[in-house]
Design an enzyme around this catalytic site. Structure first.
Site, short mmCIF file in Angstrom:
data_model
loop_
_atom_site.label_atom_id
_atom_site.label_comp_id
_atom_site.label_asym_id
_atom_site.label_seq_id
_atom_site.Cartn_x
_atom_site.Cartn_y
_atom_site.Cartn_z
N SER A 86 1.06 -1.26 -0.15
CA SER A 86 0.20 -0.05 -0.25
C SER A 86 0.79 1.03 0.14
CB SER A 86 -0.86 -0.12 1.14
OG SER A 86 -1.80 1.10 1.32
N VAL B 238 9.51 7.58 -1.43
CA VAL B 238 10.76 7.17 -1.53
C VAL B 238 11.22 7.60 -3.21
CG1 VAL B 238 12.18 5.03 -1.61
CG2 VAL B 238 10.11 5.15 -0.16
N LYS C 200 -4.82 2.93 -2.93
CA LYS C 200 -3.94 2.46 -1.89
C LYS C 200 -4.91 2.17 -0.63
CE LYS C 200 -0.26 2.06 -4.07
NZ LYS C 200 0.39 0.86 -4.22
N TYR D 18 -4.94 7.23 -7.16
CA TYR D 18 -4.04 6.59 -6.23
C TYR D 18 -4.40 6.50 -4.82
CZ TYR D 18 1.11 5.37 -4.79
OH TYR D 18 2.00 4.59 -4.60
#
Ligand SMILES: NC(=O)c1ccc[n+]([C@@H]2O[C@H](COP(=O)([O-])OP(=O)(O)OC[C@H]3O[C@@H](n4cnc5c(N)ncnc54)[C@H](O)[C@@H]3O)[C@@H](O)[C@H]2O)c1
Length: 377
Positions: free
Chosen positions: A197, A245, A215, A211
């Protein structure tokens, strides 16, 4: 001394075999990775590729599916060439797989099952994912680009197709193939589904409506499945929810908005995923991966009292400071459930017990029938 928890009939964590919260400050053993056959969707880049590199070094067999064939083939060539054993017994392969296609995913699982040296699939990572890019297709900005038509066009729901339908296909196939090929998985053979997720599964990401929806949906999938997957299929299910990230997923505009702020690190995502993959005792847990935070341990502890939990502060230890990026989240769904959930889970457990007895009786009768048959020959 901590008081033992009071008996609570509405607490079903034992019924679903959920393991206790994960202590992310503790070391874990990676030796179980050697010889595991792991299928990774979206494994050509980012998290999937980083998992593949790390787990290959620990001796796992890998089947990687992705739409980015160039990157996937390159990764597999790199992993094969750096394999320690010569001639290698490690199985590492890539196969084109668009996760929105049932046929592609079925073919990927079939290849894994047929070609893995163990003829099993031990673990599956549902990693493929995309974000909304540009503004033309943004769900919350419907616009009529065709001036000759009075109506807006239908929304492009590709993000849902990959991040939700694709993950549902992967999950469905994992729940079919993992127990099929590991019939004793509730015994000593591990079967694991790792869902991915996001922080967008816990909080909203404005501007990424699809999105965020996808998720949150993966988080819902995880929360429902951890109640049933082990009981019905002997599959442990865990989920990762990383913060931003720096991977090819993040569009330049997203990176620009994050400039100067802390991001999560790929190495911490790999660490959290590896903990869940390697520690076969972790079932039904969700780990969020954020920027590393400074943690100072003190000897504060919790004590239960009638009205709830009281935090008892003790003397701060002068001990070492540590940095932690991985934390438990959504831990308490099954600590106290309502009547529908309780009854449903109770029925599942009864059915499992009946199946167990039916299997026992069949095996038992089979012994005698077999013996009589042998005697007649
Ligand atoms: N990078 C982040 O900040 C972040 C944070 C939280 C969660 N995630 C999630 O982690 C997962 C991996 O993302 P990442 O950061 O490694 O991104 P990435 O873009 O590096 O990797 C995603 C991979 O999925 C593949 N893919 C895309 N569409 C596909 C399809 N239809 N079929 C098969 N493969 C497809 C891509 O080719 C790519 O190799 C995604 O589910 C993403 O949503 C990423």
């Amino acid at each position: 001394m901590a008081t033992p928890p009071k008996h609570d009939a509405w607490r079903v964590v034992d019924m679903i075999n959920q393991s206790p919260p994960v202590d992310c400050s503790k070391a874990y053993d990676t030796s179980s990775l050697a010889g595991k056959t792991i299928l990774i969707t979206g494994g050509a880049s980012g998290f999937g590729a980083a998992f593949a590199r790390h787990w290959a070094r620990h001796g796992a067999h890998l089947i990687i599916g992705d739409v980015n064939d160039g990157a996937g083939e390159e990764l597999v060539a790199e992993l094969r060439s750096s394999s320690s054993s010569e001639p290698t017994t490690q199985f590492i392969t890539y196969q084109h797989c668009d996760v929105t296609s049932w046929t592609d995913q079925l073919a990927l699982f079939k290849t894994a099952a047929a070609s893995s040296p163990t003829r099993t699939i031990d673990a599956v990572v549902a990693g493929a994912g995309i974000v909304e890019r540009g503004t033309a297709n943004l769900f919350d900005l419907p616009q009529n680009l065709d001036s000759t038509s009075p109506s807006p066009p239908p929304p492009a729901l590709q993000v849902l197709a990959v991040n939700l339908t694709g993950v549902m296909y992967t999950t469905h196939l994992a729940l079919f193939y993992l127990p099929l090929l590991n019939p004793n998985s509730r015994g000593n053979k591990d079967s694991h589904l790792l869902l991915i997720s996001s922080i967008a599964g816990l909080c909203p990401l404005p501007g990424q409506t699809e999105y965020t929806t996808s998720k949150h949906a993966v988080m819902g999938l995880f929360r429902a499945l951890r109640g049933t997957a082990w009981t019905t299929k002997g599959v442990r299910v865990n989920v990762l929810a990383p913060y931003f990230v720096d991977t090819p997923l993040l569009p330049p505009a997203g990176l620009a908005l994050l400039a100067g702020g802390a991001k999560a690190e790929l190495e911490d995502v790999v660490d959290a995923g590896t903990r869940l993959m390697a520690d076969e005792g972790i079932r039904g847990r969700a780990l969020v991966v954020g920027p590393k935070m400074r943690v100072v341990d003190c000897d504060a502890h919790h004590e239960e009292e009638d009205g709830g939990v009281r935090i008892v502060e003790g003397e701060r230890q002068k001990g070492e400071e540590r940095r932690q990026a991985v934390w438990e989240v959504y831990g308490d769904d099954y600590e106290r459930v309502e009547v529908f959930m309780w009854r449903y889970l109770a029925v599942l457990n009864i059915m499992r017990a009946i199946r167990g007895w039916v299997g026992f009786v069949k095996d038992f009768l089979g012994i005698f029938v077999g013996k009589r048959g042998e005697g007649r020959r």
